[in-house]
Design a protein around this motif. Structure first.
Motif, PDB file in Angstrom:
ATOM      1  N   GLU A  82       3.736   5.649  -5.626  1.00 22.20           N
ATOM      2  CA  GLU A  82       3.562   5.736  -7.075  1.00 22.20           C
ATOM      3  C   GLU A  82       2.500   6.763  -7.435  1.00 22.20           C
ATOM      4  OE1 GLU A  82       5.213   4.468  -9.548  1.00 22.20           O
ATOM      5  OE2 GLU A  82       6.617   3.470  -8.205  1.00 22.20           O
ATOM      6  N   ARG A  83       1.409   6.803  -6.668  1.00 28.15           N
ATOM      7  CA  ARG A  83       0.354   7.792  -6.927  1.00 28.15           C
ATOM      8  C   ARG A  83       0.893   9.201  -6.718  1.00 28.15           C
ATOM      9  NH1 ARG A  83      -2.952   4.005  -4.081  1.00 28.15           N
ATOM     10  NH2 ARG A  83      -2.750   5.247  -2.163  1.00 28.15           N
ATOM     11  N   ARG A  84       1.684   9.375  -5.667  1.00 25.88           N
ATOM     12  CA  ARG A  84       2.265  10.691  -5.416  1.00 25.88           C
ATOM     13  C   ARG A  84       3.192  11.100  -6.550  1.00 25.88           C
ATOM     14  NH1 ARG A  84       4.434   9.522  -1.124  1.00 25.88           N
ATOM     15  NH2 ARG A  84       2.900  10.275   0.367  1.00 25.88           N
ATOM     16  N   ARG A  85       3.976  10.124  -7.052  1.00 25.35           N
ATOM     17  CA  ARG A  85       4.892  10.430  -8.148  1.00 25.35           C
ATOM     18  C   ARG A  85       4.118  10.799  -9.410  1.00 25.35           C
ATOM     19  NH1 ARG A  85       7.532   6.137  -7.840  1.00 25.35           N
ATOM     20  NH2 ARG A  85       9.191   6.889  -6.486  1.00 25.35           N
ATOM     21  N   ARG A  86       3.006  10.075  -9.676  1.00 24.42           N
ATOM     22  CA  ARG A  86       2.193  10.394 -10.858  1.00 24.42           C
ATOM     23  C   ARG A  86       1.564  11.774 -10.727  1.00 24.42           C
ATOM     24  NH1 ARG A  86       0.800   4.785 -10.459  1.00 24.42           N
ATOM     25  NH2 ARG A  86      -1.084   5.308  -9.261  1.00 24.42           N
ATOM     26  N   ARG A  87       1.043  12.079  -9.531  1.00 27.97           N
ATOM     27  CA  ARG A  87       0.443  13.399  -9.315  1.00 27.97           C
ATOM     28  C   ARG A  87       1.486  14.498  -9.489  1.00 27.97           C
ATOM     29  NH1 ARG A  87      -2.225  10.801  -4.926  1.00 27.97           N
ATOM     30  NH2 ARG A  87      -0.718  11.692  -3.462  1.00 27.97           N
TER      31      ARG A  87
ATOM     32  N   GLU B 119       2.300   1.719  -3.486  1.00 25.98           N
ATOM     33  CA  GLU B 119       1.287   2.238  -4.404  1.00 25.98           C
ATOM     34  C   GLU B 119       1.015   3.711  -4.119  1.00 25.98           C
ATOM     35  OE1 GLU B 119      -1.244   2.814  -7.383  1.00 25.98           O
ATOM     36  OE2 GLU B 119       0.084   1.098  -7.065  1.00 25.98           O
ATOM     37  N   GLU B 120       0.985   4.070  -2.816  1.00 29.20           N
ATOM     38  CA  GLU B 120       0.780   5.472  -2.462  1.00 29.20           C
ATOM     39  C   GLU B 120       1.921   6.327  -2.998  1.00 29.20           C
ATOM     40  OE1 GLU B 120       0.866   8.294   1.512  1.00 29.20           O
ATOM     41  OE2 GLU B 120       0.310   6.183   1.712  1.00 29.20           O
TER      42      GLU B 120
ATOM     43  N   GLU C   4       0.833  -1.205   0.000  1.00 30.10           N
ATOM     44  CA  GLU C   4       0.000   0.000   0.000  1.00 30.10           C
ATOM     45  C   GLU C   4       0.872   1.260   0.000  1.00 30.10           C
ATOM     46  OE1 GLU C   4      -3.067   2.275   3.018  1.00 30.10           O
ATOM     47  OE2 GLU C   4      -2.886   0.107   3.130  1.00 30.10           O
TER      48      GLU C   4
END
Length: 409
Positions: A303-308, A300-301, A297
């Protein structure tokens, strides 16, 4: 048979913290550091309780296997004592501590480790980090997801995956038995040192000819010179002859002070549990459950931060490029409303734009070439034309040309 030739333990509150949550123990056979967490209320208590319990096993062992089992058992017992303390003092809920310990047994060293405090070994001029940090970013490095350099600036670089505390009844503790030789220099420290002083600097200090005490003091001073945002504790142990005389064990940091508990806060609703953390000036260090699901988790968090972050930066770049293009277009359109009188092929001419270039882009172009030879003008008018005469419009430029032509009569 090897012996402890000299040892020293130094602890400092640092330049930012108001209290020292580190503890250290310098014994005859046992040496360890404990870095407490749980905020101002419990970090110092946690490391002190663990230190007093683990220090009880500071005596000689002939069998390294027995020594390893005893040392690991002492850490488990300290973990149990912390849980019992929290049960009696609810205001300490969530406190915990790291522990990195070494015990000398003959020509062997027994290591027990949990958390992100560290043990280093300098042998024949070469320095190695013996323990592996139980941190989120270390797992990312081990999994090949990020590099060691990226781990140094990762937003979760201080998240701990394992500590002693009131979270797990049987925490996983790393143990190992290593060889030690005369001339070895061991160093144990909290992350208040390793997080500020570089590996190369640590090597240089440990490799000096100074004895254990001044080396430990210099390492602590290096952390203070670097800002010391956290408490810093260092223990240096030299192996060799002659053996140091046996003396009572020395405790430093919070374990050296009388144990005191805060006045309990009002009881919180049942079921609410605080997460242990050790706040830093810039970011918090805290403990998270050591589970695969939680680990995935967090990844994934991240990765989401990097995408944002990529989306936000991309949007800003697009806006910036758009603003630059818009400014250029508007500026170019404005230049094309301007005119000036100059010379072209030896004759008076009217140009549209301004007499500048923007890199390879020309901001002017020939609009009208007259039949007036510049050489036929008066000297003053020739100089004006060669230096160009600005006009706000084509009609104004035409009037300037008409005046120049009239001056020929």
């Amino acid at each position: 048979m090897t012996h402890v030739k000299a040892s020293a333990a130094v602890s400092h509150v640092g330049r930012v913290r108001s209290n020292n949550q580190d503890s250290g123990f310098e014994g005859n056979h046992l040496f360890f550091v404990a870095d407490g967490m749980g905020g101002h209320a419990g970090g110092d208590v946690a490391s002190a309780i663990a230190t007093h319990r683990i220090a009880e096993v500071d005596h000689a062992f002939t069998d390294p296997t027995e020594a390893a089992a005893t040392l690991e058992g002492a850490l488990i017992a300290a973990n149990r004592r912390l849980a019992e303390t929290v049960a009696e003092h609810s205001e300490l809920t969530g406190m915990g501590t790291t522990v990195s310990a070494m015990m000398l047994t003959g020509d062997r060293v027994v290591i027990a480790h949990i958390g992100d405090s560290r043990i280093y070994l300098l042998r024949s001029g070469e320095l190695n980090q013996v323990t592996i940090d139980h941190t989120f970013v270390q797992r990312l490095v081990d999994a090949g997801r990020i590099t060691a350099e990226e781990a140094m600036v990762h937003p979760r670089r201080s998240v701990l995956m394992r500590v002693l505390g009131d979270v797990e009844a049987s925490p996983e503790i790393d143990t190992m038995v290593l060889e030690t030789r005369p001339g070895d220099r061991w160093m144990l420290c909290s992350d208040g040192l390793s997080g500020v002083v570089s590996f190369e600097e640590i090597h240089d200090f440990l490799a000096s000819d100074q004895s254990a005490k001044p080396v430990a003091e210099r390492l602590v001073k290096a952390s203070l010179d670097g800002g010391a945002p956290d408490n810093v504790t260092v223990i240096v142990v030299d192996i060799g002859e002659p053996p140091a005389p046996e003396t009572p064990g020395v405790m430093v940091g919070s374990a050296a002070a009388p144990l005191a508990f805060k006045t309990p806060e009002p009881a919180r609703p049942r079921g609410i549990r605080l997460t242990p953390f050790r706040p830093h000036p810039v970011q918090e260090t805290h403990f998270e459950p050591d589970s695969v699901d939680y680990f995935d988790e967090l990844i994934e968090e991240d990765e989401r931060r990097r995408r944002r972050r990529r989306i936000v930066w991309g949007a800003w770049i697009v806006l910036l490029v758009g603003a630059i293009v818009a400014a250029f277009v508007i500026g170019y359109q404005w230049t094309q409303t301007r005119f000036y009188v100059g010379e072209h092929n030896g004759r008076v001419a009217i140009y549209q734009g301004i007499q500048q270039n923007l890199g390879p882009i020309s901001l002017h172009e020939l609009h009208t070439e007259t039949t007036i030879d510049v050489s036929e003008l008066r000297t003053y008018d020739q100089q004006r034309v060669e230096q160009t005469i600005s006009a706000d419009s084509y009609s104004e430029a035409s009037r300037i040309v008409q005046r120049l032509e009239a001056s020929l009569d």
